[in-house]
Design a protein around this motif. Structure first.
Motif, short mmCIF file in Angstrom:
data_model
loop_
_atom_site.label_atom_id
_atom_site.label_comp_id
_atom_site.label_asym_id
_atom_site.label_seq_id
_atom_site.Cartn_x
_atom_site.Cartn_y
_atom_site.Cartn_z
N VAL A 1 43.64 20.48 98.30
CA VAL A 1 42.26 20.17 98.68
C VAL A 1 41.40 19.87 97.46
O VAL A 1 40.60 18.92 97.45
N GLN A 2 41.57 20.65 96.39
CA GLN A 2 40.72 20.46 95.21
C GLN A 2 40.97 19.12 94.54
O GLN A 2 40.04 18.51 93.99
N ILE A 3 42.20 18.63 94.59
CA ILE A 3 42.49 17.31 94.04
C ILE A 3 41.72 16.24 94.81
O ILE A 3 41.10 15.35 94.23
N ASN A 4 41.73 16.34 96.14
CA ASN A 4 41.01 15.36 96.96
C ASN A 4 39.52 15.41 96.71
O ASN A 4 38.81 14.41 96.84
N VAL A 5 39.00 16.57 96.35
CA VAL A 5 37.58 16.71 96.06
C VAL A 5 37.21 16.09 94.73
O VAL A 5 36.13 15.48 94.59
N ASP A 6 38.09 16.18 93.74
CA ASP A 6 37.71 15.84 92.36
C ASP A 6 38.09 14.44 91.90
O ASP A 6 37.43 13.90 91.00
N LEU A 7 39.13 13.82 92.44
CA LEU A 7 39.51 12.48 91.98
C LEU A 7 38.42 11.47 92.32
O LEU A 7 37.76 11.58 93.35
N SER A 8 38.28 10.44 91.48
CA SER A 8 37.07 9.61 91.58
C SER A 8 37.27 8.20 92.15
O SER A 8 36.28 7.57 92.54
N THR A 9 38.50 7.71 92.23
CA THR A 9 38.68 6.34 92.72
C THR A 9 39.93 6.25 93.61
O THR A 9 40.86 7.06 93.47
N PRO A 10 39.99 5.25 94.50
CA PRO A 10 41.21 5.04 95.27
C PRO A 10 42.44 4.85 94.38
O PRO A 10 43.55 5.25 94.75
N THR A 11 42.26 4.25 93.22
CA THR A 11 43.38 4.03 92.30
C THR A 11 44.03 5.34 91.90
O THR A 11 45.27 5.44 91.81
N HIS A 12 43.21 6.37 91.65
CA HIS A 12 43.77 7.68 91.30
C HIS A 12 44.63 8.22 92.43
O HIS A 12 45.72 8.77 92.19
N GLU B 1 32.99 14.65 98.25
CA GLU B 1 34.09 14.39 97.32
C GLU B 1 33.61 13.44 96.23
O GLU B 1 32.80 12.54 96.47
N ASN B 2 34.13 13.64 95.06
CA ASN B 2 33.78 12.79 93.92
C ASN B 2 34.02 11.32 94.23
O ASN B 2 33.28 10.43 93.78
N LEU B 3 35.06 11.03 94.99
CA LEU B 3 35.42 9.67 95.39
C LEU B 3 34.21 8.88 95.89
O LEU B 3 34.06 7.69 95.58
N ASN B 4 33.35 9.53 96.66
CA ASN B 4 32.21 8.86 97.28
C ASN B 4 30.90 9.12 96.58
O ASN B 4 29.98 8.28 96.62
N GLU B 5 30.76 10.27 95.95
CA GLU B 5 29.43 10.72 95.52
C GLU B 5 29.08 10.39 94.08
O GLU B 5 27.93 10.59 93.67
N HIS B 6 30.04 9.90 93.27
CA HIS B 6 29.74 9.66 91.86
C HIS B 6 29.24 8.24 91.60
O HIS B 6 28.92 7.89 90.46
N ILE B 7 29.13 7.42 92.63
CA ILE B 7 28.98 5.97 92.43
C ILE B 7 27.66 5.57 91.76
O ILE B 7 27.57 4.49 91.20
N GLU B 8 26.65 6.44 91.81
CA GLU B 8 25.39 6.14 91.14
C GLU B 8 25.34 6.69 89.72
O GLU B 8 24.29 6.65 89.07
N GLY B 9 26.47 7.20 89.26
CA GLY B 9 26.55 7.69 87.89
C GLY B 9 26.19 9.15 87.73
O GLY B 9 26.10 9.64 86.59
N ASP B 10 26.02 9.87 88.83
CA ASP B 10 25.71 11.29 88.73
C ASP B 10 26.92 12.08 88.27
O ASP B 10 28.06 11.76 88.62
N ARG B 11 26.66 13.14 87.51
CA ARG B 11 27.73 14.04 87.11
C ARG B 11 28.25 14.76 88.34
O ARG B 11 27.48 15.16 89.21
N TRP B 12 29.57 14.92 88.41
CA TRP B 12 30.16 15.62 89.55
C TRP B 12 30.08 17.12 89.30
O TRP B 12 30.73 17.65 88.41
N PRO B 13 29.29 17.85 90.07
CA PRO B 13 29.07 19.28 89.80
C PRO B 13 30.28 20.13 90.19
O PRO B 13 31.15 19.71 90.96
N SER B 14 30.30 21.34 89.70
CA SER B 14 31.32 22.31 90.10
C SER B 14 31.07 22.75 91.54
O SER B 14 29.99 22.54 92.10
N THR B 15 32.08 23.37 92.12
CA THR B 15 31.96 23.79 93.52
C THR B 15 30.77 24.71 93.77
O THR B 15 30.01 24.47 94.73
#
Length: 318
Positions: free
Chosen positions: A241-252, A107-121
């Motif tokens: 499910v797709q929302i949970n995959v794509d949102l990037s922070t707990p705030t969202h 999920e983007n929530l965990n995997e974007h933290i190093e600044g990587d682009r979030w890829p498509s499915t």
């Protein structure tokens, strides 16, 4: 025979609590435990996210027979698959014969933290397939070099390997991931009672392989308290499910949760202290084709939940 598991929720509890729960779950007779691998919790209210590999080390020292499944690790973005391969091999050494390596596309929530682009499915599924290939290469125990589309290895060898390599189960919620699971996985992991995913998995190579899923419930003193607890700690159950995959922070997720209500959450989560309600939820997942069902209790009443299942629910499936 359906196997019943206990969810070790890293989003809700610190490492020492999770170690304690694992021991109690083993003593209560749960068939396995599944532990989440997150960098962030879904919402700040839950407030935890310990490093899963350290927690697994602790669990290995207090349990003797309880199988442990990562549910699930993303081996593609946040940590290179070569490092994850080493971590999983070490976990399997510490849990001989009872560690299962569950992986997914993240999920983007965990995997974007190093600044990587979030890829498509589709890209993330391709990355997952290549990462699994690398992990399996490294588990052969020889020096490995690899130049792939997404990853590179140079003079990499894992020296500490278990006598019995762990099986790799692949998480899926849609057709592409379920097909990958059928082709490359030793088992399937899902989050819902999704019969279609099971059928795709079995028809693409997963016939006679284990199918795991996770059922979210909330045990409390009464239904009203259970609804309030479920809404407070796990409003993400209402999200697509797709929302949970794509949102990037707990705030969202917290902003989205402002639209949630108790009535809606009770339609998605069993909020009950009636054993029959929990038994029927397990049977619903079993009817969809899942033979391993991990029960995720929402909120602080974990000890009470484990005792409740020991006395009132698990005997139904023995």
């Amino acid at each position: 025979m359906v196997k019943i598991g206990y969810k070790l929720s890293s989003e809700e509890f610190g490492p020492l609590d999770l170690v304690c729960f694992a021991k109690q779950a083993e003593d209560a007779g749960f068939d396995f435990a599944m532990i989440s691998d997150h960098y962030h919790p879904w919402i700040s209210e839950t407030g935890q996210s310990p490093f899963v590999w350290s927690t697994i080390g602790g669990i290995s020292q207090v349990t003797e027979k309880l199988p442990i499944v990562t549910g699930v690790t993303c081996p593609t973005l946040r940590i290179h698959p070569a490092i994850i391969a080493q971590a999983a091999a070490t976990a399997a050494c510490m849990l001989p014969g009872r560690f299962i390596f569950g992986v997914g596309s993240g999920e983007n929530l965990n995997e974007h933290i190093e600044g990587d682009r979030w890829p498509s499915t589709p890209i993330r599924i391709e990355m997952l397939g290549e990462a699994i290939h690398i992990i399996q290469m490294l588990w052969q125990g020889e020096m490995q070099d690899y130049e792939g589309y997404f990853y590179t290895l140079e003079n990499a060898r894992i020296y500490t390997l278990p006598q019995e390599l762990p099986e790799i189960y692949i998480a899926a919620e849609g057709e592409m991931a379920a097909t990958l699971a059928g082709q490359m996985g030793d088992g399937l992991i899902a989050q819902h009672a999704n019969e279609e995913v099971v059928n795709i998995f079995k028809n693409t190579g997963g016939k006679n392989k284990p199918c795991y899923s996770e059922a979210t419930v909330c045990l409390a003193e009464n239904e009203d308290e259970a609804r309030k607890t479920a809404l407070k700690y796990w409003p993400i159950k209402l999200n697509d499910v797709q929302i949970n995959v794509d949102l990037s922070t707990p705030t969202h997720f917290e902003r989205l949760a402002q639209k949630a209500d108790e009535k809606s959450i009770a339609e998605k989560i069993v909020c009950s202290n009636d054993p029959q309600d929990h038994i029927e939820e397990i049977k619903r997942y079993a009817k969809a084709g899942y033979d391993h069902i991990c029960m995720h209790q929402i909120g602080p009443k974990q000890h009470e939940f484990i005792e409740f299942y020991r006395d009132e629910v698990l005997p139904e499936f023995r």
